[in-house]
Enzyme design. Structure first.
Site: not given
Length: 232
Positions: A106-107
Site C-alpha cells: 500500500q505504501e
C-alpha cells in the site's frame, strides 16, 4: 473499495484499545483466517475467486463496472530477496509478515526509491523526522528501510495494541490517534487502514502459513504467472 455507511465505519473505528497485550500482534477478531473485523464483513477471497472463475467458464461477463475481488490487488512480487527481508524483520519484531507485506504494498508498491509528495521515503515510506528517531540514515536501502519500518510499526502495535490502531498511527501519527481516542477522522487514514487490512485478510486466507516466503514457494510451484494466480 466498497462504499461503507457511517454506521459501519463507526463500528470499525470507534473503539478503545484492549487493556492487555499478549505476545504477538492482535486483531479484534480471533487470531485465525477471518473475513470480519469490528462488524465489517469482507468477501471471502477464495470463494470469490472460485465464483469469478465459474462465471467466466459459464460465459458470463463480469461487467457493470464491478471488478472481481481477486483482480483488485497488484500481482504478488517475485523478488525472493525482498520477501526474505520482509519475513526476517517481521519475525524479529514479532509482526505477521503478511501484515508487513500488505503495508509495504500500500505504501510504495515495493518501489525502494519511492518518495511521497509529503516527503516519505523508501519501501515503508518513512518520514525524515521519523527516520531520525529510528536512526535510519539510508532510507532507500531496502533492508535498512524494512528494518526501521518494522521496528516503528511494532512500537505502534505495542502502544495501541491492535493492528487497526497501529496502522492508523503509522499513517497519521501516534499523536493523532491518541488525541482522537481511535482512528482519526481523516478520509486518507480510514481508507488506508481499510485497504491494508483488506489485503492482509486476503493474504491470511490464501497463504495460511505466516512465513511470507511461502508466497514465493507457491508461485514457484506453478506454471501460472503471478498475475494469473491472483485470479485463480
Amino acid at each position: 473499495m466498497r462504499v461503507l455507511t457511517p454506521a459501519v465505519l463507526a463500528g470499525l473505528f470507534l473503539f478503545a484499545p484492549a487493556p492487555g497485550f499478549a505476545a504477538g500482534p492482535k486483531m479484534a477478531t480471533a487470531p485465525m483466517p477471518a473475513t470480519e473485523i469490528h462488524g465489517i464483513s469482507l468477501p471471502d477471497p477464495v470463494a470469490a475467486a472460485k465464483r469469478d472463475a465459474a462465471m467466466r467458464q459459464a460465459g458470463r461477463r463480469l461487467d457493470g463496472g464491478a471488478r472481481p475481488l481477486a483482480c483488485r490487488y497488484p500481482a504478488l512480487i517475485e523478488d525472493k530477496k525482498l520477501l526474505r527481508l520482509v519475513n526476517i524483520h517481521s519475525r524479529k519484531n514479532g509482526l505477521d509478515p503478511r501484515l508487513v507485506y500488505a503495508l509495504i504494498e500500500q505504501e510504495s508498491r515495493f518501489n525502494a526509491c519511492a518518495v511521497s509528495p509529503k516527503g516519505a521515503q523508501g519501501l515503508m515510506q518513512i518520514m525524515p523526522d521519523t527516520q531520525k528517531l529510528l536512526g535510519l540514515s539510508e532510507p532507500f536501502d531496502p533492508e535498512r528501510n524494512i528494518a526501521a519500518g518494522t521496528r516503528y510499526l511494532k512500537s505502534m502495535l505495542d502502544r495501541f495494541q491492535t493492528e487497526v490502531m497501529a496502522l492508523a498511527a503509522y499513517n497519521a501519527g501516534p499523536g493523532a490517534v491518541a488525541k482522537a481516542g481511535g482512528v482519526p477522522p481523516f478520509d486518507e487514514t480510514r481508507d488506508y487502514v481499510l485497504k491494508v487490512v483488506d489485503r492482509y485478510f486476503y493474504l491470511r486466507q490464501r497463504y495460511p502459513v505466516e512465513d511470507i516466503d511461502s508466497i514465493h514457494k507457491k508461485l514457484a510451484a506453478t506454471e501460472l504467472p503471478p498475475a494469473r494466480m491472483e485470479q485463480q
